[in-house]
Design an enzyme around this catalytic site. Structure first.
Site, PDB file in Angstrom:
ATOM      1  CB  SER A 123     -39.165  24.464 -48.656  1.00 49.82           C
ATOM      2  OG  SER A 123     -38.812  23.868 -49.498  1.00 49.82           O
ATOM      3  CD  GLU A 125     -37.319  19.252 -51.699  1.00 53.40           C
ATOM      4  OE1 GLU A 125     -37.243  18.121 -51.071  1.00 53.40           O
ATOM      5  OE2 GLU A 125     -36.967  19.346 -52.849  1.00 53.40           O
ATOM      6  CE1 TYR A 147     -35.332  21.843 -45.060  1.00 54.86           C
ATOM      7  CE2 TYR A 147     -36.527  21.446 -47.012  1.00 54.86           C
ATOM      8  CZ  TYR A 147     -36.062  22.310 -46.139  1.00 54.86           C
ATOM      9  OH  TYR A 147     -35.987  23.739 -46.600  1.00 54.86           O
TER      10      TYR A 147
HETATM   11  P1  NDP Z   1     -28.591  27.537 -44.634  1.00 54.65           P
HETATM   12  O1  NDP Z   1     -28.379  26.359 -44.224  1.00 54.65           O
HETATM   13  O2  NDP Z   1     -27.492  28.396 -45.638  1.00 54.65           O
HETATM   14  O3  NDP Z   1     -28.433  28.439 -43.267  1.00 54.65           O
HETATM   15  C1  NDP Z   1     -29.231  27.708 -42.204  1.00 54.65           C
HETATM   16  C2  NDP Z   1     -29.251  28.703 -41.047  1.00 54.65           C
HETATM   17  O4  NDP Z   1     -29.985  28.059 -39.927  1.00 54.65           O
HETATM   18  C3  NDP Z   1     -27.745  28.861 -40.400  1.00 54.65           C
HETATM   19  O5  NDP Z   1     -27.484  30.352 -40.000  1.00 54.65           O
HETATM   20  C4  NDP Z   1     -27.575  28.101 -39.229  1.00 54.65           C
HETATM   21  O6  NDP Z   1     -26.722  28.388 -38.021  1.00 54.65           O
HETATM   22  C5  NDP Z   1     -28.982  28.317 -38.680  1.00 54.65           C
HETATM   23  N1  NDP Z   1     -29.452  27.161 -37.676  1.00 54.65           N
HETATM   24  C6  NDP Z   1     -29.562  25.664 -37.860  1.00 54.65           C
HETATM   25  N2  NDP Z   1     -29.893  25.313 -36.916  1.00 54.65           N
HETATM   26  C7  NDP Z   1     -29.929  26.042 -35.714  1.00 54.65           C
HETATM   27  C8  NDP Z   1     -30.593  26.034 -34.487  1.00 54.65           C
HETATM   28  N3  NDP Z   1     -30.717  24.957 -34.024  1.00 54.65           N
HETATM   29  N4  NDP Z   1     -30.789  27.296 -33.894  1.00 54.65           N
HETATM   30  C9  NDP Z   1     -30.393  28.611 -34.486  1.00 54.65           C
HETATM   31  N5  NDP Z   1     -30.028  28.631 -35.682  1.00 54.65           N
HETATM   32  C10 NDP Z   1     -29.725  27.543 -36.559  1.00 54.65           C
HETATM   33  O7  NDP Z   1     -30.021  27.913 -45.266  1.00 54.65           O
HETATM   34  P2  NDP Z   1     -30.323  28.949 -46.470  1.00 54.65           P
HETATM   35  O8  NDP Z   1     -30.007  30.131 -46.077  1.00 54.65           O
HETATM   36  O9  NDP Z   1     -30.351  28.359 -47.927  1.00 54.65           O
HETATM   37  O10 NDP Z   1     -32.395  28.675 -46.346  1.00 54.65           O
HETATM   38  C11 NDP Z   1     -32.648  29.684 -45.366  1.00 54.65           C
HETATM   39  C12 NDP Z   1     -34.140  29.239 -44.820  1.00 54.65           C
HETATM   40  O11 NDP Z   1     -34.698  28.937 -45.859  1.00 54.65           O
HETATM   41  C13 NDP Z   1     -33.902  27.793 -44.031  1.00 54.65           C
HETATM   42  O12 NDP Z   1     -34.865  27.355 -43.190  1.00 54.65           O
HETATM   43  C14 NDP Z   1     -34.246  26.911 -45.380  1.00 54.65           C
HETATM   44  O13 NDP Z   1     -34.734  25.497 -45.042  1.00 54.65           O
HETATM   45  C15 NDP Z   1     -35.260  27.662 -46.363  1.00 54.65           C
HETATM   46  N6  NDP Z   1     -35.396  27.601 -47.701  1.00 54.65           N
HETATM   47  C16 NDP Z   1     -34.393  27.654 -48.408  1.00 54.65           C
HETATM   48  C17 NDP Z   1     -34.170  27.520 -49.709  1.00 54.65           C
HETATM   49  C18 NDP Z   1     -33.143  27.553 -50.719  1.00 54.65           C
HETATM   50  O14 NDP Z   1     -33.235  27.196 -51.770  1.00 54.65           O
HETATM   51  N7  NDP Z   1     -32.071  28.200 -50.181  1.00 54.65           N
HETATM   52  C19 NDP Z   1     -35.432  27.282 -50.303  1.00 54.65           C
HETATM   53  C20 NDP Z   1     -36.677  27.333 -49.453  1.00 54.65           C
HETATM   54  C21 NDP Z   1     -36.505  27.339 -48.229  1.00 54.65           C
HETATM   55  P3  NDP Z   1     -25.098  27.835 -38.496  1.00 54.65           P
HETATM   56  O15 NDP Z   1     -24.325  28.890 -39.491  1.00 54.65           O
HETATM   57  O16 NDP Z   1     -24.803  27.747 -36.772  1.00 54.65           O
HETATM   58  O17 NDP Z   1     -25.200  26.579 -39.067  1.00 54.65           O
HETATM   59  P1  GDR Z   2     -32.754  20.429 -52.790  1.00 55.52           P
HETATM   60  O1  GDR Z   2     -31.373  20.914 -53.091  1.00 55.52           O
HETATM   61  O2  GDR Z   2     -32.778  18.985 -52.091  1.00 55.52           O
HETATM   62  O3  GDR Z   2     -33.716  20.647 -54.079  1.00 55.52           O
HETATM   63  O4  GDR Z   2     -33.262  21.566 -51.642  1.00 55.52           O
HETATM   64  P2  GDR Z   2     -29.945  20.133 -53.587  1.00 55.52           P
HETATM   65  O5  GDR Z   2     -29.135  20.995 -54.354  1.00 55.52           O
HETATM   66  O6  GDR Z   2     -29.585  19.587 -52.568  1.00 55.52           O
HETATM   67  O7  GDR Z   2     -30.555  19.101 -54.612  1.00 55.52           O
HETATM   68  C1  GDR Z   2     -30.944  19.480 -55.968  1.00 55.52           C
HETATM   69  C2  GDR Z   2     -31.263  17.907 -56.820  1.00 55.52           C
HETATM   70  O8  GDR Z   2     -30.099  17.773 -57.216  1.00 55.52           O
HETATM   71  C3  GDR Z   2     -30.064  16.285 -57.035  1.00 55.52           C
HETATM   72  N1  GDR Z   2     -28.499  15.817 -56.672  1.00 55.52           N
HETATM   73  C4  GDR Z   2     -27.645  16.368 -55.924  1.00 55.52           C
HETATM   74  N2  GDR Z   2     -27.944  17.072 -55.112  1.00 55.52           N
HETATM   75  C5  GDR Z   2     -26.777  17.084 -54.052  1.00 55.52           C
HETATM   76  N3  GDR Z   2     -27.047  17.972 -52.922  1.00 55.52           N
HETATM   77  N4  GDR Z   2     -25.607  16.454 -54.436  1.00 55.52           N
HETATM   78  C6  GDR Z   2     -25.539  15.593 -55.618  1.00 55.52           C
HETATM   79  O9  GDR Z   2     -24.310  14.948 -55.396  1.00 55.52           O
HETATM   80  C7  GDR Z   2     -26.385  15.502 -56.078  1.00 55.52           C
HETATM   81  N5  GDR Z   2     -26.539  14.899 -57.407  1.00 55.52           N
HETATM   82  C8  GDR Z   2     -28.137  14.946 -57.667  1.00 55.52           C
HETATM   83  C9  GDR Z   2     -30.815  15.836 -55.786  1.00 55.52           C
HETATM   84  O10 GDR Z   2     -31.118  14.578 -55.901  1.00 55.52           O
HETATM   85  C10 GDR Z   2     -32.084  16.915 -56.026  1.00 55.52           C
HETATM   86  O11 GDR Z   2     -32.927  16.419 -56.996  1.00 55.52           O
HETATM   87  C11 GDR Z   2     -33.029  22.649 -51.580  1.00 55.52           C
HETATM   88  C12 GDR Z   2     -32.541  23.140 -50.076  1.00 55.52           C
HETATM   89  O12 GDR Z   2     -32.183  24.523 -50.009  1.00 55.52           O
HETATM   90  C13 GDR Z   2     -33.615  23.262 -49.247  1.00 55.52           C
HETATM   91  O13 GDR Z   2     -33.371  23.769 -47.883  1.00 55.52           O
HETATM   92  C14 GDR Z   2     -34.961  23.973 -49.893  1.00 55.52           C
HETATM   93  O14 GDR Z   2     -35.991  23.979 -49.267  1.00 55.52           O
HETATM   94  C15 GDR Z   2     -34.994  23.571 -51.400  1.00 55.52           C
HETATM   95  O15 GDR Z   2     -33.945  23.612 -52.068  1.00 55.52           O
HETATM   96  C16 GDR Z   2     -36.018  24.347 -52.151  1.00 55.52           C
END
Ligand code: NDP
Ligand code: GDR
Length: 324
Positions: A123, A125, A147
């Site tokens: 990520s 992050e 995280y």
């Molecule tokens: P989601 O939160 O939408 O999905 C997370 C998934 O992980 C769900 O299917 C959840 O299952 C599963 N999960 C959580 N805990 C466990 C566990 N203990 N055992 C098995 N499965 C588990 O995430 P995204 O699809 O957005 O992201 C996918 C991956 O990419 C994550 O690792 C995230 O951290 C990473 N990532 C995401 C980014 C983004 O912008 N979306 C950017 C960079 C990295 P359940 O449905 O049961 O909760």
């Molecule tokens: P992020 O995504 O933390 O970048 O992680 P998120 O959308 O939660 O926050 C982005 C930015 O928005 C600001 N913010 C708020 N965020 C949320 N969620 N709710 C609010 O009300 C709000 N107001 C302002 C946050 O402070 C932050 O700066 C996502 C996740 O998908 C991670 O799993 C992944 O790794 C990174 O993107 C890349």
């Protein structure tokens, strides 16, 4: 027919990746964890075409069994506790899922399928308090949340298993990617869902935290293509994936509200509850290596993405109303 095993198949990325791999002719096996309900909304349309196995990142034996049974050619580890804000209230659980869970999965793969290829969901992050801008593969990590810290561990354990045991393991360092399937707690979907509800007269405001942080937002459907491309490279390596552009949360609000003829200033309220103990102020990718080596480029632009999400949220609320 190659076999892909996906952890996190019920999540945003897992659902797009499953669709993408099925279209390429893969046999897709998805890991789901036991729950008292079956929350398979995002993969409901694929349920007859994928195989689901029960396992958990917390449980070593279940991961071993899942890999032994599926015999995967490719393993995509997308499962994690992925919401940054929750990582401060559940830091130990976040470490167990998001950091140690990766070691458990790599151990299971080393024993049960050492010739498989492994993808780790790293990520942006991990860059946290950024050391340089834009961020690329060589930019040092400085995570700002439990995280982010867990993802840095996960990233390095993937590199370490590659170097220690010769596993074909890669990390994709993906910047924020969104879609109509994004969880409602993330800021893009929170805003697009609020715009839909305000436009339909269901509410009149939304509470947000910091509006000044900047993110590089792309479309999840484009990013799963990058994951697959990474695993097809002859030599395993890590790649940064993003658009190379950045917007503030405030600009996101302007874009989403103005699409429905609304002024965000009249509807967005500040809430300290959503301000984080430590913030990541600015993220913007340099995805040039992915372009040169993987031939990958994002297709969906920010404005198109936000409009797609608003349209989808409006349609969902209209349908729910009609069904009542
Ligand atoms: P989601 O939160 O939408 O999905 C997370 C998934 O992980 C769900 O299917 C959840 O299952 C599963 N999960 C959580 N805990 C466990 C566990 N203990 N055992 C098995 N499965 C588990 O995430 P995204 O699809 O957005 O992201 C996918 C991956 O990419 C994550 O690792 C995230 O951290 C990473 N990532 C995401 C980014 C983004 O912008 N979306 C950017 C960079 C990295 P359940 O449905 O049961 O909760
Ligand atoms: P992020 O995504 O933390 O970048 O992680 P998120 O959308 O939660 O926050 C982005 C930015 O928005 C600001 N913010 C708020 N965020 C949320 N969620 N709710 C609010 O009300 C709000 N107001 C302002 C946050 O402070 C932050 O700066 C996502 C996740 O998908 C991670 O799993 C992944 O790794 C990174 O993107 C890349």
């Amino acid at each position: 027919m190659p076999t892909a095993l996906i952890t996190g198949i019920t999540g945003q990325d897992g659902s797009y990746l499953a669709e993408y791999l099925l279209a390429k002719g893969y046999r897709v096996v998805g890991i789901v964890r036991r729950s008292s309900t079956t929350p398979y909304d995002r993969i409901a349309h694929l349920i007859d075409r994928v195989e689901l196995v029960s396992a958990d990142l917390l449980d070593q034996t279940s991961l071993m069994d899942a890999i032994e049974d599926a015999k995967p050619d490719e393993i995509y580890n997308l499962a994690a506790q992925s919401f940054v804000a929750t990582s401060w209230t559940q830091p130990v659980l976040t470490g167990e899922f998001t950091a140690l869970g990766v070691t458990r999965l790599l151990e299971a793969m080393k024993r049960a399928a050492p010739k498989a290829r492994f993808y780790q969901a790293s990520s942006s992050e991990q860059f946290g308090m950024v050391r340089e801008t834009p961020q690329k593969e060589t930019t040092p990590f400085y995570p700002r949340s439990p995280y982010g810290v867990a993802k840095v561990y996960a990233h390095w354990i993937t590199v370490n298993y590659r170097e220690s045991f010769g596993l074909h393991a890669v990390s994709g360092i993906l910047f924020n990617h969104e879609s109509p399937r994004r969880g409602l707690e993330f800021v893009t979907r929170k805003v697009t869902d609020a715009v839909a509800r305000i436009a339909l007269g269901m509410t009149d405001h939304v509470e947000l935290g910091n509006l000044e942080s900047r993110r590089d937002w792309g479309f999840a459907g484009d990013y799963v293509d990058a994951m697959w491309r990474m695993l097809q490279q002859p030599t395993p390596d890590d790649y940064v994936i993003g658009t190379g552009k950045t917007w503030t949360v405030r600009e996101l609000c302007e874009e989403a509200f103005s699409y429905k003829g609304l002024d965000y200033k009249a509807h967005v309220r500040h809430s300290a509850k959503h301000v984080r103990p430590a913030e990541v102020d600015l993220l913007v990718a340099d995805p040039s290596r992915a372009k040169t080596e993987l031939g990958w480029e994002p297709k969906v632009e920010f404005r198109e993405l936000i409009r797609m999400m608003v349209d989808s949220d409006v349609a969902a609320h209209v349908n729910t109303r009609a069904a009542k």
